[in-house]
Design an enzyme around this catalytic site. Structure first.
Site, PDB file in Angstrom:
ATOM      1  N   TYR A   1     -10.179  -0.384   1.794  1.00 25.99           N
ATOM      2  CA  TYR A   1      -9.746  -0.368   3.187  1.00 25.99           C
ATOM      3  C   TYR A   1      -9.395   1.030   3.673  1.00 25.99           C
ATOM      4  O   TYR A   1      -8.941   1.874   2.889  1.00 25.99           O
ATOM      5  CB  TYR A   1      -8.510  -1.258   3.372  1.00 25.99           C
ATOM      6  CG  TYR A   1      -8.776  -2.497   4.183  1.00 25.99           C
ATOM      7  CD1 TYR A   1      -9.179  -3.680   3.574  1.00 25.99           C
ATOM      8  CD2 TYR A   1      -8.640  -2.498   5.566  1.00 25.99           C
ATOM      9  CE1 TYR A   1      -9.424  -4.823   4.314  1.00 25.99           C
ATOM     10  CE2 TYR A   1      -8.879  -3.637   6.315  1.00 25.99           C
ATOM     11  CZ  TYR A   1      -9.274  -4.796   5.682  1.00 25.99           C
ATOM     12  OH  TYR A   1      -9.517  -5.919   6.421  1.00 25.99           O
TER      13      TYR A   1
ATOM     14  N   ASP B   1       0.786  -1.223   0.000  1.00 24.47           N
ATOM     15  CA  ASP B   1       0.000   0.000   0.000  1.00 24.47           C
ATOM     16  C   ASP B   1       0.822   1.279   0.000  1.00 24.47           C
ATOM     17  O   ASP B   1       0.360   2.311  -0.503  1.00 24.47           O
ATOM     18  CB  ASP B   1      -0.952   0.004   1.198  1.00 24.47           C
ATOM     19  CG  ASP B   1      -2.082  -0.996   1.026  1.00 24.47           C
ATOM     20  OD1 ASP B   1      -2.454  -1.262  -0.120  1.00 24.47           O
ATOM     21  OD2 ASP B   1      -2.583  -1.511   2.030  1.00 24.47           O
TER      22      ASP B   1
END
Length: 703
Positions: free
Chosen positions: A428, A344
């Site tokens: 998320y 990420d």
């Protein structure tokens, strides 16, 4: 951080894409390039604009007709220069002010990348260095994510496939989640070139506000962001059945479908005299803590020059701290999900993924916000207002003792300073929280929430999924893991001091020195080199890691002052060591790494999602087995969680917490929180009783 700035009104498309908090600034909002107060202050709007202009002028001289700006950020001065500047009492000339730019060259073969260094100190900012980097592709920005979805939904082949296979004709109801694909899987030679994105596909039901994660398609679309073309698709062999049950989280839909509970009364956090912290630009002081705050596109919030005041001087603790990588490997071995893994930080950037925080929702009490100044793909400044929240929180007891002989009670409540930001990466959310306590403790906590990444049940699977949890008929949430890596450039009592790391706490065997079997001791083993320091957590041994300063000793014990890293339990990476998840995510396979300081070693999984070789990673750095004892070293701590989804995690997951503590060890001569005055809370009330506050802990208490 950038000061708050009036921004242009967002368009309907901006609202639709969730870009309200990140508008590009117009020229009249930018102003002239200012003289900044400190070398670590983030770039201003004027500096971002000046850096973009300098790059375009230089590109013109090279005959390059197109530029796409992936990132424009502060080039932090070398550590040695910063320490020299700070040691002079900031009387020396400031280190040169420079911007580091990552620029895509769409007109070049395979859309090459250039790393550009721009001098912002000169009257006319200009390019100092322009280096073309081969064999890499840059991160996916929020603009890339929006563009990727537009490419997929506009492609005639995809539109035809959606119609013929699923009966879908309304593209407004289609959603595509872009995940970096890159060249991480060598067997896929047809994708060896380009900036390859894989999009997991979904459809909404009945409304554009419907939760599309409830309705996944069995379709993965591959596209090249450099060419803007769809390359391939993967899907099941048989005709799929789209999960039909809608489960929503938007407030109006929840109220309509489930209704809201009642009986919850207001709980207000009030500070009638204001907060206890002071802010001067990006410098913060609170309850003997001092630190500097910055923000960049990749790490998000960064802490610098963290120290604690003791005996009239600020004693250094941390030179720099930030989150430098995340890996989220999924555990479904079936194609195409064996490629489902996100890095990420390097893939998307925590700063680019940051969202504006809302007063009274994300943050309660008396809040100080820091804005963040980033860039658009055109090289223009882009503002994220209220990117970082800072506030105080009550945290229960700090210490208490009752003298049972007299009944006298002494109690102090704990208060902590909180600095936080939230990054949204596709489905998320990650909340990153740094806590500073009055007793010298530092805590870092990551709060995981957001939507589960869902998929349709695979062919031949059922009625329950093998590698996930059934959320609704035909709807699977795959098992996966989250691992975080924090880079801690420690500065225990002296930014130039020698360090010595130790691992401690072992039980003692039965023997002459332990005849009753009750003995245990805290044994310490110094790490001499990098490979010796590659360690895992071990709760059975109460394992912690100390960072000592061998040149600073406690006045009472005579031992070196230290801080200890207290890890929480963390699972191993379950991907096999031969798999790319484990190879590229090597940082997550161990919980402790230690390297000698280097200005060039910043990101443990490399600088780019797609690398030319695998040489720029923490596994390669530590393979050199360099000396770390009595040297300026960096501590890298990885920690994580295995997420086996629950029905209770759907449609939005309650916060899951992971993190660690840093605590002083023989750094102080006593409990640093002993000098906190007893201040009973006068606003507290007893239910259906007296409103009088405690007297025994207050200033009026008598022995």
């Amino acid at each position: 951080m950038a000061p708050s700035t009036t921004v242009t009104k967002p368009t309907f498309v901006d609202n639709l894409l969730g870009l309200v908090s990140r508008p590009a600034l117009t020229p009249h909002q930018i102003g002239a390039v200012p003289t900044t107060a400190h070398p670590l202050d983030p770039l201003t709007a004027a500096e971002v604009s000046a850096a973009g202009k300098a790059c375009r002028l230089h590109a013109d001289s090279l005959g390059l007709t197109q530029l796409r700006f992936n990132a424009i950020t502060l080039e932090e001065p070398p550590k040695a220069a910063l320490l020299e500047y700070e040691a002079s009492g900031r009387r020396l000339a400031k280190p040169p002010r420079r911007a580091h730019c990552i620029v895509q060259l769409p007109s070049e073969p395979n859309s090459s990348v250039a790393e550009v260094l721009v001098d912002l100190s000169s009257p006319v900012p200009a390019v100092l260095n322009w280096v073309k980097v081969e064999g890499v592709q840059p991160m996916v920005t929020i603009e890339d994510c929006v563009e990727a979805e537009e490419i997929v939904k506009a492609d005639p082949g995809i539109r035809g496939l959606l119609k013929d296979r699923y009966g879908i004709t309304d593209m407004d109801m289609v959603a595509a989640d872009p995940w970096y694909y890159g060249d991480r899987f060598a067997e896929e030679s047809k994708y060896s070139d380009g900036r390859i994105i894989q999009c997991f596909m979904y459809v909404r039901s009945g409304s554009v506000h419907d939760n599309h994660y409830a309705h996944p398609l069995d379709l993965v679309v591959f596209l090249d962001m450099n060419t803007g073309r769809v390359l391939d698709t993967l899907m099941q062999a048989t005709s799929p059945v789209i999960p039909q049950l809608s489960t929503n989280y938007l407030a109006p839909l929840v109220q309509k479908e489930r209704g809201f509970r009642s009986g919850l009364k207001p709980l207000n956090i009030v500070q009638p005299e204001g907060p206890s912290f002071q802010v001067h630009g990006n410098e913060v002081s609170w309850q003997k803590w001092n630190m500097r705050v910055s923000f960049n596109y990749r790490e998000g919030l960064v802490l610098h020059n963290v120290g604690y005041e003791d005996g009239g001087r600020v004693r250094p603790v941390l030179h720099r701290a930030s989150t430098v990588e995340i890996i989220v490997p999924y555990g479904d071995p079936r194609s195409p999900f064996h490629k489902k893994c996100a890095f990420d930080v390097v893939d998307y950037g925590l700063g680019f993924s940051c969202s504006s925080l809302e007063l009274g929702c994300d943050c309660l009490g008396h809040i100080h916000y820091f804005d963040a100044m980033l860039n658009t793909n055109k090289g223009e400044p882009m503002l994220i207002k209220k990117a970082v929240c800072m506030h105080e929180e009550d945290h229960g007891l700090l210490w208490k003792h009752v003298e049972y002989r007299t009944g006298h009670s002494e109690v102090r409540r704990s208060r902590r300073l909180v600095l936080s930001f939230v990054a949204t990466i596709a489905n998320y959310e990650y909340g990153f929280f740094w806590y500073f306590y009055q007793d010298g403790t530092i805590e870092h906590e990551v709060k995981l929430t957001g939507c589960l990444s869902t998929n349709m049940l695979s062919e031949g699977e059922g009625p329950l999924p093998t590698h996930g949890t059934l959320l609704a008929p035909g709807l699977n949430a795959q098992i996966h893991q989250h691992f975080f890596c924090v880079r801690l450039d420690m500065a225990v009592d002296d930014p130039h001091g020698g360090r010595n790391l130790t691992v401690n706490c072992d039980s003692m065997p039965l023997g002459p020195d332990n005849p009753n079997g009750v003995g245990f001791t805290a044994t310490e083993t110094p790490f001499e080199t990098e490979l010796q320091a590659v360690r895992e957590v071990d709760p059975r041994r109460s394992r912690v890691w100390k960072i000592k300063n061998m040149h600073s000793r406690n006045s009472i014990t005579g031992v070196p002052v230290a801080w200890k890293l207290m890890p929480f339990a963390s699972p191993p990476v379950y991907a096999h060591p031969s798999n790319e998840h484990s190879r590229r995510g090597a940082f997550a396979t161990k919980q402790l790494w230690v390297t000698p300081y280097s200005d060039d070693e910043k990101f443990p999984a490399g600088d780019y999602p797609l690398l030319a070789g695998d040489t720029n990673s923490i596994a390669n750095w530590t393979s050199l087995d360099r000396k770390i004892k009595e040297s300026d070293c960096v501590v890298w701590h990885s920690f994580g969680v295995t997420h086996v989804p629950r029905l209770e995690d759907w449609p939005v997951m309650p916060v899951e917490r992971v993190g660690f503590h840093l605590k002083p060890v023989n750094f102080f001569d006593a409990n640093p929180g002993m000098d906190i005055a007893p201040l009973p809370n006068k606003a507290s009330r007893e239910h259906q009783g007296s409103s009088a506050a405690c007297e025994s802990c207050g200033p009026q208490s008598k022995l």
